[in-house]
Scaffold this motif. Sequence first.
Motif, PDB file in Angstrom:
ATOM      1  N   ASP A  30      -9.459  -1.635  -9.206  1.00  0.00           N
ATOM      2  CA  ASP A  30     -10.270  -2.815  -8.916  1.00  0.00           C
ATOM      3  C   ASP A  30      -9.660  -3.640  -7.790  1.00  0.00           C
ATOM      4  O   ASP A  30     -10.380  -4.161  -6.929  1.00  0.00           O
ATOM      5  CB  ASP A  30     -10.405  -3.681 -10.164  1.00  0.00           C
ATOM      6  CG  ASP A  30     -11.388  -3.106 -11.175  1.00  0.00           C
ATOM      7  OD1 ASP A  30     -11.874  -1.984 -10.941  1.00  0.00           O
ATOM      8  OD2 ASP A  30     -11.655  -3.774 -12.184  1.00  0.00           O
ATOM      9  N   ALA A  31      -8.330  -3.771  -7.788  1.00  0.00           N
ATOM     10  CA  ALA A  31      -7.660  -4.542  -6.735  1.00  0.00           C
ATOM     11  C   ALA A  31      -7.852  -3.881  -5.379  1.00  0.00           C
ATOM     12  O   ALA A  31      -8.030  -4.562  -4.360  1.00  0.00           O
ATOM     13  CB  ALA A  31      -6.173  -4.686  -7.053  1.00  0.00           C
ATOM     14  N   ALA A  32      -7.835  -2.551  -5.350  1.00  0.00           N
ATOM     15  CA  ALA A  32      -8.047  -1.829  -4.098  1.00  0.00           C
ATOM     16  C   ALA A  32      -9.483  -1.976  -3.611  1.00  0.00           C
ATOM     17  O   ALA A  32      -9.745  -2.094  -2.408  1.00  0.00           O
ATOM     18  CB  ALA A  32      -7.707  -0.353  -4.288  1.00  0.00           C
ATOM     19  N   GLY A  69       6.048   4.497 -10.821  1.00  0.00           N
ATOM     20  CA  GLY A  69       6.576   3.892  -9.595  1.00  0.00           C
ATOM     21  C   GLY A  69       5.485   3.153  -8.851  1.00  0.00           C
ATOM     22  O   GLY A  69       4.517   3.769  -8.387  1.00  0.00           O
ATOM     23  N   LEU A  70       5.608   1.845  -8.730  1.00  0.00           N
ATOM     24  CA  LEU A  70       4.563   1.033  -8.098  1.00  0.00           C
ATOM     25  C   LEU A  70       4.734   0.950  -6.579  1.00  0.00           C
ATOM     26  O   LEU A  70       3.762   0.970  -5.838  1.00  0.00           O
ATOM     27  CB  LEU A  70       4.562  -0.375  -8.711  1.00  0.00           C
ATOM     28  CG  LEU A  70       4.505  -0.417 -10.239  1.00  0.00           C
ATOM     29  CD1 LEU A  70       4.422  -1.849 -10.727  1.00  0.00           C
ATOM     30  CD2 LEU A  70       3.328   0.409 -10.767  1.00  0.00           C
ATOM     31  N   ASN A 123      -0.813  -5.316   2.497  1.00  0.00           N
ATOM     32  CA  ASN A 123       0.200  -4.375   2.981  1.00  0.00           C
ATOM     33  C   ASN A 123       0.771  -3.448   1.923  1.00  0.00           C
ATOM     34  O   ASN A 123       1.280  -2.368   2.248  1.00  0.00           O
ATOM     35  CB  ASN A 123       1.346  -5.146   3.641  1.00  0.00           C
ATOM     36  CG  ASN A 123       0.953  -5.751   4.966  1.00  0.00           C
ATOM     37  OD1 ASN A 123       0.392  -5.073   5.812  1.00  0.00           O
ATOM     38  ND2 ASN A 123       1.245  -7.027   5.157  1.00  0.00           N
ATOM     39  N   MET A 124       0.713  -3.837   0.649  1.00  0.00           N
ATOM     40  CA  MET A 124       1.357  -3.042  -0.392  1.00  0.00           C
ATOM     41  C   MET A 124       0.886  -1.590  -0.455  1.00  0.00           C
ATOM     42  O   MET A 124       1.689  -0.692  -0.714  1.00  0.00           O
ATOM     43  CB  MET A 124       1.183  -3.704  -1.762  1.00  0.00           C
ATOM     44  CG  MET A 124       2.049  -4.923  -2.010  1.00  0.00           C
ATOM     45  SD  MET A 124       3.838  -4.654  -1.766  1.00  0.00           S
ATOM     46  CE  MET A 124       4.076  -5.473  -0.174  1.00  0.00           C
ATOM     47  N   PRO A 125      -0.409  -1.296  -0.218  1.00  0.00           N
ATOM     48  CA  PRO A 125      -0.829   0.114  -0.292  1.00  0.00           C
ATOM     49  C   PRO A 125      -0.047   1.042   0.638  1.00  0.00           C
ATOM     50  O   PRO A 125       0.056   2.244   0.345  1.00  0.00           O
ATOM     51  CB  PRO A 125      -2.312   0.050   0.112  1.00  0.00           C
ATOM     52  CG  PRO A 125      -2.749  -1.305  -0.346  1.00  0.00           C
ATOM     53  CD  PRO A 125      -1.574  -2.199  -0.060  1.00  0.00           C
ATOM     54  N   LYS A 126       0.523   0.508   1.715  1.00  0.00           N
ATOM     55  CA  LYS A 126       1.317   1.345   2.624  1.00  0.00           C
ATOM     56  C   LYS A 126       2.541   1.926   1.939  1.00  0.00           C
ATOM     57  O   LYS A 126       3.090   2.945   2.367  1.00  0.00           O
ATOM     58  CB  LYS A 126       1.806   0.513   3.824  1.00  0.00           C
ATOM     59  CG  LYS A 126       0.753  -0.127   4.675  1.00  0.00           C
ATOM     60  CD  LYS A 126       1.420  -0.974   5.753  1.00  0.00           C
ATOM     61  CE  LYS A 126       0.439  -1.778   6.558  1.00  0.00           C
ATOM     62  NZ  LYS A 126       1.125  -2.660   7.544  1.00  0.00           N
TER      63      LYS A 126
END
Length: 334
Positions: A250-252, A112-113, A280-283
């Motif tokens: 790496d993206a983080a 789940g992304l 915003n996606m990490p939220k």
Amino acid sequence: MRKKMKRLAMPLAGLTLLCASFAGHASAADGEKIHVRLAWVAGGVDAPMFVAAAKGYFTEKGLDVDIVDGNGSTGTIQAVGSGDFEIGIAGLGALAQAQQGSGADTMIAVAGLLQKDPTSIISLKGSGITKPKDIEGKRLGTDAGNFEDGMIKAFAEANGLDMNKIKVIMINGGGDRVALLKGDVDFINGWANPDGDKVAERAPIEPPMLFADYGVNILGSSVIVRKDYLAKHGDTVRNFLAALQKGKADAAADPDGALKILMDARPDSNEEGIKAEIKNMPKYEHTTASQGKPYGWIAPEDVTLTISLLEKYSGMAPGLTPAKIYDGSYLPAN
């Protein structure tokens, strides 16, 4: 990080790197071909995949990955189901509905992304709407699709609200944000990002009230495969997910680098929009139940909640069990 080499060693290093480059290309060409269809046109949620591709993480795992844009979860589910793609990215909720709607049991999610639904209550600063009960007696601006999916009703029920005390104003064609800014409605239900961001560009807003924080969460973008493919190519799926996790790390660590990689791959994309999405996606990558777990890991209770909400509020036929829709055993443990 590589150390700088002395000038004397540079010719040999150059030859070594050149050979490695040729070896890398040969490896990619000889690797197992994997066609991946995204849920939509490439966006911030897809950045880890593009990073994994650009940095050779898929190649290291013996995979030659081709990433193709999509036009919605439904189209991706159909494309994977027909065998045109080995792997797809689609909403887990959409996959559940497709399985029950067609009576088929051929596909399953393996990661789940986006697990936290960004659907929210959006209101202007000073509206007095800071908790669920505050929307009673107020005017809701929404389009038919948002209202008919039943989630606003689920939000009301989960929080003891009386829908009869909310005046619902149907506004189609994306005019709900305009209506909110003009003061024709008191709140709208849309995604905190980007819908809330777009309103905030014009006027200050209250912090969006996420449905997911108040008992209503539908699992979103997930990695899906056919069950028959998974049975024969389990190691391929494991390797794909391991490379994807490296791309995510790496993206983080370097969001700007991830943005550049994605823009190089999709130069016609809206760079500012993609940048905001990556930020915003990490939220939305974890729920409370999956917090602290590896990227992609889904908590069983979140799958159960998704199924129960779809059955109760979206008319999905009963009978789907979590094991039929999600198998997390192919994810690396770290």
